[in-house]
Design an enzyme around this catalytic site. Structure first.
Site, PDB file in Angstrom:
ATOM      1  N   GLY A  34     -87.934  96.454  27.458  1.00 50.15           N
ATOM      2  CA  GLY A  34     -86.669  97.138  27.714  1.00 50.15           C
ATOM      3  C   GLY A  34     -86.071  96.902  29.080  1.00 50.15           C
TER       4      GLY A  34
ATOM      5  N   GLY B  97     -84.937  94.002  30.222  1.00 50.00           N
ATOM      6  CA  GLY B  97     -83.900  92.980  30.169  1.00 50.00           C
ATOM      7  C   GLY B  97     -84.421  91.561  30.305  1.00 50.00           C
ATOM      8  N   LYS B  98     -85.681  91.331  29.918  1.00 52.58           N
ATOM      9  CA  LYS B  98     -86.251  89.973  30.020  1.00 52.58           C
ATOM     10  C   LYS B  98     -85.454  88.977  29.183  1.00 52.58           C
ATOM     11  CE  LYS B  98     -90.248  91.135  28.410  1.00 52.58           C
ATOM     12  NZ  LYS B  98     -89.976  92.555  28.214  1.00 52.58           N
ATOM     13  N   THR B  99     -85.115  89.356  27.953  1.00 55.29           N
ATOM     14  CA  THR B  99     -84.410  88.430  27.069  1.00 55.29           C
ATOM     15  C   THR B  99     -83.022  88.108  27.624  1.00 55.29           C
ATOM     16  OG1 THR B  99     -85.619  89.227  25.131  1.00 55.29           O
ATOM     17  CG2 THR B  99     -83.564  88.054  24.721  1.00 55.29           C
ATOM     18  N   SER B 100     -82.319  89.119  28.102  1.00 54.79           N
ATOM     19  CA  SER B 100     -80.984  88.883  28.655  1.00 54.79           C
ATOM     20  C   SER B 100     -81.030  87.965  29.862  1.00 54.79           C
ATOM     21  CB  SER B 100     -80.333  90.220  29.042  1.00 54.79           C
ATOM     22  OG  SER B 100     -80.122  91.033  27.911  1.00 54.79           O
TER      23      SER B 100
ATOM     24  N   ASP C 199     -92.118  86.261  21.783  1.00 59.05           N
ATOM     25  CA  ASP C 199     -92.120  87.614  21.218  1.00 59.05           C
ATOM     26  C   ASP C 199     -91.928  87.538  19.714  1.00 59.05           C
ATOM     27  OD1 ASP C 199     -91.898  90.281  20.622  1.00 59.05           O
ATOM     28  OD2 ASP C 199     -90.400  90.724  22.152  1.00 59.05           O
TER      29      ASP C 199
ATOM     30  N   THR D  54     -79.306  95.878  20.957  1.00 58.55           N
ATOM     31  CA  THR D  54     -80.567  95.156  20.764  1.00 58.55           C
ATOM     32  C   THR D  54     -81.699  96.054  20.279  1.00 58.55           C
ATOM     33  OG1 THR D  54     -79.982  93.437  22.347  1.00 58.55           O
ATOM     34  CG2 THR D  54     -82.321  93.776  21.931  1.00 58.55           C
TER      35      THR D  54
END
Length: 608
Positions: A36, A38-41, A63, A526
């Site tokens: 949560g 913000g790694k993906t962003s 992931d 998300t």
């Protein structure tokens, strides 16, 4: 704007010049941190900026519950997929099921034409468990580290939440050590020939991870105490694995513009306090700060704007949001605890994306059930283990009627090995005992041991309340896979011999009168999409979620700060999605100015 320390120089026209972690000369960039944050962003925006600067970039998700497909509007595969509108950028998702089947085929091919059908069937059966799924995913990961250099200038890894990622990054060392002097193989991975063909690749992965000239780890956090504490722990653990080239990215830094908005000022104050108390291990690292944005990071325009000061797509008008009930009107955690308590006993599993507040909700529900006169066993399957921090954040002592535990992989592995050795050693000579113990030292054993611990806890729900704080979605689904594999094995073994009397953990999870699964989400696109995908996965396993809980609702808290108000339109859209058919039961918990840490604060959330 972005706050950069110790920045390397870049040409002014280069989009990568805007952010410090984009200026790293290393080929591999790992983004890791608590769920949560913000790694993906950030990893996706980084990969996009590098591609816009003319570099060949592969973005890889490790992931199992990745939402890159939604963010980029493409279908993820186990092979690189070009991103339309972003020349030079391709995306790959390590799909555990696809990786496992590919691994099985490679191992079977190593057996040669002389292998009989029975021998092949035996090996395929050995390769059907969750451990094989894990090693197959790791094998794909190792291949990317060792073999992708020729095709790409940069490989950017969007990793699973911390606990799962630490497990992944520890495997090169674990498997390299296990294989070095092993001439027999491991039962869950097939014949020795199938393992030895991987040894050189595992060693290459280990070398690449520890080489500061090749690999940079970006520790992503938010200005929140829990996320920062996990980043600090992760930094130390990664250094013990030899990953010393680290830097810190603080995402979602908020500054209130409406100085008369109590909610906005409280959010700002909590963030600034958390940053002021940054641990020394993180203060010593190069640091970037990324401001909180008013827009969801979905689509190329939003992702490009994320790392550019003052940029951003046009905000949707609040009036355009679909009609939805006010979040403040939704029933709260106390109402959910009342419903759960009515059953008298059972298993309550709290599931969802990392960072949505599962641990807080699980602890509050457990305390709520205790308040209603029940004895409760509260446990966690999360390798990152935040439960103790959440409960012990105050001077509160133990709670009568509440037992707290943790499925500790290291402890459970030792317990499992001791149990197997005690059962089998008396029938073996010294050499056979040594061989058995060597086989049990395989990293596969940990997955089996954790599943057995999970099964023990699930069985307690027959006569009492058990509340399970689960690991983030991807890791939990691997545990569900192990549960399904065990169920299939038991039904095969007992077929025709009293199978009707066998009750497996999967059957208990499928029993809605015993198991209540609570899907926790934040009011953002998300987390809601990931929870919806998790619900679909559970339903395919004939497990029906009981309720959804919308956590940290700013809409329910009330605010008029311009940036937060702009985000409220998105929150209303997500409530509309949930009420439009995703959630059969929907509960809400507002954003709280005082973080619910410690028994006293948690007890208030679900007070009868």
């Amino acid at each position: 704007m972005l706050c950069e320390m110790n920045t390397a120089t870049s040409p002014p026209h280069d989009p990568a010049a805007r952010v410090g972690f984009l200026n790293q000369p290393t080929r591999h960039l790992f983004f890791t941190g608590k769920g949560g944050v913000g790694k993906t962003s950030l990893s996706t925006a980084t990969a996009l900026a590098l591609a816009d600067a003319g570099r060949r970039v592969l973005l890889v998700s490790t992931d199992a519950a990745s939402n890159l497909d939604e963010m980029l509007g493409i279908e993820l595969r186990n092979t690189p997929v070009p991103v339309p509108g972003a020349p030079g950028l391709a995306v790959l998702n390590i799909d555990p099921d696809v990786a496992a089947e590919s691994y099985r085929q490679r191992v079977l091919a190593q057996m040669g034409e002389g292998a009989s059908a029975d021998e092949r069937a035996t090996v395929r059966e050995q390769l059907s468990g969750a451990c094989t799924t894990e090693i197959a995913s790791f094998d794909e990961f190792s291949s990317l580290l060792a073999d992708a250099a020729a095709a790409w200038d940069h490989v950017v890894f969007d990793t699973a939440p911390t606990g799962h990622t630490l497990r992944l990054l520890s495997l090169p060392k674990a498997w390299t050590g296990f294989l070095r002097d092993n001439d027999r193989g491991a039962s869950c991975l097939g014949p020795h020939s199938g393992l030895k063909m991987q040894e050189a690749r595992f060693q290459a992965a280990l070398d690449a991870l520890g080489d500061a000239a090749q690999t940079t780890v970006v520790l992503v956090t938010r200005p929140e105490r829990g996320a920062i504490a996990e980043a600090a722990r992760t930094s130390v653990e990664l250094r013990t694995l030899g990953l010393d080239n680290q830097r810190l990215a603080i995402n979602g830094v908020f500054h209130a513009s409406a100085r008369d908005d109590a909610v906005a000022l409280a959010i700002e104050a909590l963030g600034q306090q958390a940053l002021a108390e940054l641990p020394a291990v993180l203060r010593a690292q190069p640091q970037d700060q990324v401001p909180l944005r008013a827009f969801d990071t979905v689509g190329l325009p939003a992702l490009r704007a994320l790392l550019q000061p003052g940029a951003g797509p046009a905000l949707p008008a609040a009036a355009a949001a679909p009609a939805a009930a006010d979040a403040a009107a939704l029933p709260g955690l106390a109402a959910l605890a009342d419903e759960l308590a009515a059953a008298g006993h059972g298993l309550v599993m709290v599931m969802g994306k990392g960072g949505v507040g599962k641990t807080t909700i699980a602890a509050a529900l457990a305390l709520g059930l205790v308040q209603r006169g029940h004895s409760v066993h509260l446990s966690t399957t999360d390798p990152a283990a935040h439960l103790a921090d959440t409960l012990n954040g105050s001077a509160d002592g133990p709670v009568d009627g509440l037992r707290v535990s943790r499925i500790d992989p290291a402890v459970e592995t030792r317990r499992y090995i001791d149990k197997i050795m005690a059962a089998k050693a008396p029938r073996l000579d010294a050499q056979e005992q040594a061989l058995l113990l060597e086989d049990l030292q395989s990293p596969c054993t940990e997955e089996v041991a954790v599943f057995h611990a999970f099964s023990r806890i699930v069985s307690e729900a027959r006569s009492a309340f058990v509340v399970l704080d689960t690991a983030p979605t991807g890791h939990s689904m691997l545990l569900m896979d192990a549960t399904g594999a065990y169920h299939r094995q038991m039904t095969r073994e007992f077929e025709g011999h009293g199978a009707a009397r066998v009750v497996t953990p999967l059957m208990r999870l499928q029993d809605g009168s015993t198991t209540k699964i609570i899907l926790v989400t934040l009011p953002e696109a998300t987390p809601v999409s990931q929870a919806a995908a998790l619900q679909d996965d559970l339903r395919r396993a004939h497990i029906e979620p009981y309720a959804w809980l919308l956590n940290k609702s700013v809409l329910a808290a009330g605010t008029h700060d311009p940036l937060l108000a702009a985000r409220l339109a998105g929150e209303r859209r997500q409530i509309g999605r949930l009420q439009g058919g995703l959630a059969k039961r929907l509960f809400a918990l507002p954003w709280l100015a005082t973080p619910p840490v410690g028994v006293a604060e948690l007890s208030r959330l679900a007070r009868a």
